[in-house]
Design an enzyme around this catalytic site. Structure first.
Site, PDB file in Angstrom:
ATOM      1  N   SER A 153       8.738   6.798   1.762  1.00 55.11           N
ATOM      2  CA  SER A 153       7.721   6.482   2.761  1.00 55.11           C
ATOM      3  C   SER A 153       8.410   6.415   4.110  1.00 55.11           C
ATOM      4  O   SER A 153       9.620   6.170   4.185  1.00 55.11           O
ATOM      5  CB  SER A 153       7.065   5.126   2.441  1.00 55.11           C
ATOM      6  OG  SER A 153       6.241   4.699   3.505  1.00 55.11           O
ATOM      7  N   TYR A 166       7.874  -4.429   0.834  1.00 57.34           N
ATOM      8  CA  TYR A 166       7.567  -3.007   0.677  1.00 57.34           C
ATOM      9  C   TYR A 166       8.579  -2.163   1.450  1.00 57.34           C
ATOM     10  O   TYR A 166       9.072  -1.147   0.940  1.00 57.34           O
ATOM     11  CB  TYR A 166       6.147  -2.719   1.154  1.00 57.34           C
ATOM     12  CG  TYR A 166       5.731  -1.285   0.967  1.00 57.34           C
ATOM     13  CD1 TYR A 166       5.470  -0.778  -0.306  1.00 57.34           C
ATOM     14  CD2 TYR A 166       5.601  -0.428   2.051  1.00 57.34           C
ATOM     15  CE1 TYR A 166       5.094   0.551  -0.485  1.00 57.34           C
ATOM     16  CE2 TYR A 166       5.222   0.895   1.884  1.00 57.34           C
ATOM     17  CZ  TYR A 166       4.974   1.383   0.620  1.00 57.34           C
ATOM     18  OH  TYR A 166       4.603   2.695   0.444  1.00 57.34           O
TER      19      TYR A 166
END
Length: 319
Positions: A153, A166
């Site tokens: 990501s 995250y």
């Protein structure tokens, strides 16, 4: 030696894998990005295996994609991985491409995040990816060819408030991808990392990150994944300009200027969730979290589908 300096030499130095006829494994392929990756590989005439903890949904997805099959897969469980890979090898004889796509994305204030939530993030996003590489590498190395794509990501490079754990998981996924790429250089097995910006899927529902990151569709991410089979690129952001743009900004823009720009862009949107919009995703992840915790996972006890931490605070875990 000088030939290795020519652009594209890395891809040419590894055995070609043509999508037609390739055996492709996609984790977390029942929905969203994973389902689209499976669809695009199938359209390229590959044999696709969808692995997902939601076996029924995975079977439904595979049923509407020509050339796709499915089997239950809990990426956090090494035994589940061995059983899944054995099934694929028994039926197809090899695995040419692994797409480690499965992931969860809880967002919110770090101090309000339970230990159970942090455990889930790290187990799925990091351990799940490592389990996948460990499961397929022996057969790929035995064949002398293979390609692994890890869906990281832009959160693996761009830190954001409300995404501490995250961010940690995606920094880890990005770093592990680059390290494995170096470790297996010369074996015929290649590793690529995909770094999407904000993707329009259920996973990001209720978390409007569009102010600081451009938004893309699952189709855009899937196209980037399929393209790496040809390019074997180390890292690819989606959109393509985000990674070089952030790298330049991080290198040359003073933090004082960056802070102002982040504030203007609304970089704290992950701290302001729309619970109603996110309810379907939360309900599904609550069930998966319950199964995960019930399997002896540390950090909490399951009560009515929610995780209750040691302080007695209940929380539904999400991606």
């Amino acid at each position: 030696m000088l030939s290795e300096l020519v652009p594209g030499s890395y891809a040419r130095s590894n055995p070609r894998i043509e999508p037609p006829g390739a055996v492709v494994v996609v984790t977390g392929g029942a929905r969203g990005i994973g389902a689209e990756i499976a669809r695009q590989f199938a359209e390229a005439e590959a044999t696709v295996w969808i692995g997902d903890v939601d076996a029924d949904v995975a079977a439904d997805t595979a049923g509407v994609i020509d050339g796709a099959r499915s089997a239950v897969l809990d990426v956090t469980d090494a035994v589940s991985w061995r059983e899944f890979v054995s099934k694929v090898l028994d039926e197809c004889g090899r695995i040419d491409i692994l797409v480690n796509n499965a992931g969860v994305m809880p967002v919110g204030a770090f101090l309000e995040e339970s230990e159970a939530t942090a455990d889930l993030i790290l187990d799925v996003n990091v351990r799940g990816m490592l389990n996948g590489m460990r499961a397929v590498l022996p057969s790929m190395l035995g064949e002398g060819r293979g390609h692994i794509v890890n869906i990281a990501s832009m959160a693996g490079m761009l830190p954001l408030p409300g995404m501490v754990s995250y961010n940690a998981s995606k920094f880890a996924a990005y770093g592990a991808s680059l390290a494995a790429r170096r470790e297996y250089d010369g074996t015929g097995v290649t590793v690529s990392a995909i770094l999407p910006a904000a993707v329009r899927t259920e996973l990001a529902s209720g978390a409007d990150l569009g102010g600081v990151l451009p938004t893309v569709d699952p189709q855009d991410v899937a196209r980037a994944v399929v393209r790496t089979v040809r390019t074997r690129a180390a890292r690819t952001s989606v959109p393509g300009w985000v990674l070089p743009g952030w790298s330049i900004a991080d290198l040359f823009v003073p933090e004082s200027v960056e802070r102002v720009a982040r504030t203007l862009a609304g970089h704290g949107q992950a701290l302001a969730l729309d619970a109603a919009e996110r309810s379907a995703y939360l309900a599904r992840i609550a069930r998966q979290a319950s199964d995960h915790a019930a399997g002896g996972h540390p950090g909490g006890t399951v009560v009515d589908g929610a995780v209750v931490d040691s302080a007695g605070t209940s929380e539904v875990r999400a991606r």
